[in-house]
Scaffold this active site. Structure first.
Site, PDB file in Angstrom:
ATOM      1  CB  SER A  24      -1.616  -5.098  -3.711  1.00 48.15           C
ATOM      2  OG  SER A  24      -2.600  -4.091  -3.559  1.00 48.15           O
ATOM      3  CB  CYS A  72      -0.757  10.752  -2.400  1.00 45.72           C
ATOM      4  SG  CYS A  72      -1.033  11.513  -0.801  1.00 45.72           S
ATOM      5  CE  LYS A 126      -3.845   7.519   5.933  1.00 48.12           C
ATOM      6  NZ  LYS A 126      -3.592   8.289   4.688  1.00 48.12           N
ATOM      7  CG  ASN A 127      -1.898   3.607   6.249  1.00 54.33           C
ATOM      8  OD1 ASN A 127      -2.593   4.489   5.751  1.00 54.33           O
ATOM      9  ND2 ASN A 127      -0.592   3.559   6.086  1.00 54.33           N
ATOM     10  CG  ASP A 179       3.316   4.986   3.973  1.00 54.35           C
ATOM     11  OD1 ASP A 179       3.448   5.356   2.794  1.00 54.35           O
ATOM     12  OD2 ASP A 179       2.261   4.506   4.421  1.00 54.35           O
ATOM     13  NE  ARG A 188      -1.216   5.208  -4.447  1.00 53.13           N
ATOM     14  CZ  ARG A 188      -1.486   5.754  -3.265  1.00 53.13           C
ATOM     15  NH1 ARG A 188      -1.167   5.132  -2.165  1.00 53.13           N
ATOM     16  NH2 ARG A 188      -2.089   6.911  -3.187  1.00 53.13           N
ATOM     17  NE  ARG A 216      -5.124  12.430   2.173  1.00 57.30           N
ATOM     18  CZ  ARG A 216      -4.171  11.624   1.715  1.00 57.30           C
ATOM     19  NH1 ARG A 216      -2.990  12.106   1.357  1.00 57.30           N
ATOM     20  NH2 ARG A 216      -4.383  10.326   1.617  1.00 57.30           N
ATOM     21  CB  VAL A 266      -7.946  -0.714  -9.329  1.00 60.53           C
ATOM     22  CG1 VAL A 266      -7.844   0.593  -8.560  1.00 60.53           C
ATOM     23  CG2 VAL A 266      -8.512  -0.477 -10.735  1.00 60.53           C
TER      24      VAL A 266
END
Length: 429
Positions: free
Chosen positions: A173, A126, A22-23, A316, A131, A408, A133
């Site tokens: 990041s 989530c 997914k990532n 994760d 997090r 998800r 920007v």
């Protein structure tokens, strides 16, 4: 609202096919905005986030077509998606869409690179930390963009196009690396990204962009160099296997006992996590077909871990590893360095009988001999699957509610586990 019911105690035996990551799939889909030709992605997982991003991209004018598995493929094999951004009809990514999935904020890079403007809502996602920007904004500013924050939106303009520059992140990041790398492919001149994320998903995006005509080198290291080109073209690219799904099922086998082949998994994508699992007593063997995970009746050994950017232990997989440690023969310490709110699963694991004490960014887990089933509630994607892992080993019945988080990031989780002997089923509301 759906829930998952588990009757624990069964070992896992069989084969679990590993889905596409997914990532990796999400930034790859966003990369379609960089060209007016078709980008075709195979091995794309069937996930809620993928469907949501398809909807977001269509809002910008991207046409997409989805094909299922080919004849002869496993029923859980990935899908193929073709995306064509022939004409971008809207450079605004509205709050009601971006707030549902943080990764959709990344459209800001390709949009300003190709259209020289973008208006993107500040993101949601989530509840595991702020997090911010800032790194995205600073990176685009370094490339010559003019940026303002207006009414909850990041408004970016680059009337003459982006210009290559040195972009140095103060902290690693993944999302900012994805975004600046995509933006720099169409910038005028060379861009150097310093302290870039080294994750396999960043490498996968670079490979896809290179297939589209981008000039990129250094992916997988802390310095990535991109020589901007005038335009990119269409390409075909297969999404790499999901290392987080791989690690999750490996930890499930380590907890329940059994013998499972994680079909299509690649050990090089999560060396640190696999070595950590070996220290707990699990036997892990890499084969031509994937990764075999085996644990007999021996106890689980306690191991301390600290989450780190790749190639360290992944944040994760922290919640899943904590679930495993709840039944270790001794105490372990788990330190979370990436996200500040990523221990929300602790109180739910405690409902199953886990003994966990949290002090700041470190959780001390005192292993117990038995977990007992109970109703629990998912708080985020990775926390939810940690509760499933614990439920597989707990005595009695565990019901996990709010499993939309699972949908998800895990493709047909209950089907894959059922095929290996787990007593698990989805209960529709």
């Amino acid at each position: 609202m759906d829930s998952i019911r588990i009757t624990g105690g069964n070992e896992l035996h069989g084969v679990i096919p590993i889905s596409g990551a997914k990532n990796a799939a999400l930034p790859l889909m966003i990369a379609a905005l960089l060209t007016d030709e078709t980008l075709t992605l195979s091995n794309v997982p069937r996930l809620r986030d993928v469907a949501q991003l398809s909807h977001i991209l269509s809002n910008h004018g991207v046409d997409y077509a989805v094909n299922g598995k080919r004849n002869g493929q496993h029923a859980l094999a990935g899908q193929t998606i073709s995306l064509t951004a022939r004409e971008i009809v809207d450079t605004t990514a509205p709050y009601e869409l971006v707030s549902k999935m943080r990764a959709s904020f990344w459209v800001i890079g390709p949009m300003v690179a190709r259209m020289h403007e973008a208006r993107v809502s500040l993101p949601g996602g989530c509840a595991i930390g702020t997090r911010p920007v800032d790194f995205f904004i600073e990176g685009l500013t370094a490339l010559g963009a003019e940026i303002e924050i207006e009414g909850g939106y990041v408004v970016v303009r680059a009337p003459g196009g982006l210009k290559g520059a040195r972009v140095e992140f103060p902290k690693v990041s993944v999302g900012a690396t994805h975004t600046i790398m995509m933006a720099a492919t169409l910038a005028d001149g060379e861009t150097e990204i310093v302290n870039a994320a080294r994750e396999p998903e960043v490498v996968d995006l670079a490979k896809c962009l290179r297939a589209m005509g981008a000039q990129i080198e250094g992916e997988g290291t802390s310095v990535i160099r991109i020589q901007g080109v005038k335009r990119l073209h269409g390409a075909h690219h297969a999404v790499l296997p999901d290392r987080i799904e791989t690690g999750t099922y490996a930890m499930a086998v380590a907890m329940t006992g059994g013998d499972v082949l994680l079909q299509g998994a690649r050990g090089d994508l999560l060396d640190t996590a696999l070595e950590t699992l070996r220290q707990t007593g699990a036997q892990i063997t890499e084969t031509a077909e994937g990764i075999k995970v085996y644990r007999n009746g021996n106890g689980i050994q306690p191991v301390d871990v600290t989450t780190e950017p790749f190639p360290g232990f992944p944040t994760d997989l922290q919640a899943q590893f904590m679930a495993l440690m709840t039944m270790a023969g001794g105490s372990s310490r788990i330190t979370e360095t990436i996200f500040e709110n990523r221990f929300m699963h602790v109180q739910e694991l405690a409902r199953l009988g886990a003994q966990i004490h949290v002090d700041g960014h470190t959780a001390t887990v005192d292993g117990v001999s038995t977990l007992r089933g109970a109703p629990v509630m998912a708080t985020d994607l990775r926390a939810s699957v940690s509760l499933v892992i614990a439920g597989l080993a707990a005595k009695g019945e565990t019901t996990v509610s709010r499993v939309y988080h699972l949908d998800r990031g895990f493709e047909r989780l209950e089907d894959k586990l059922t095929h290996c002997g787990a007593n698990i089923q989805r209960i529709s509301a």
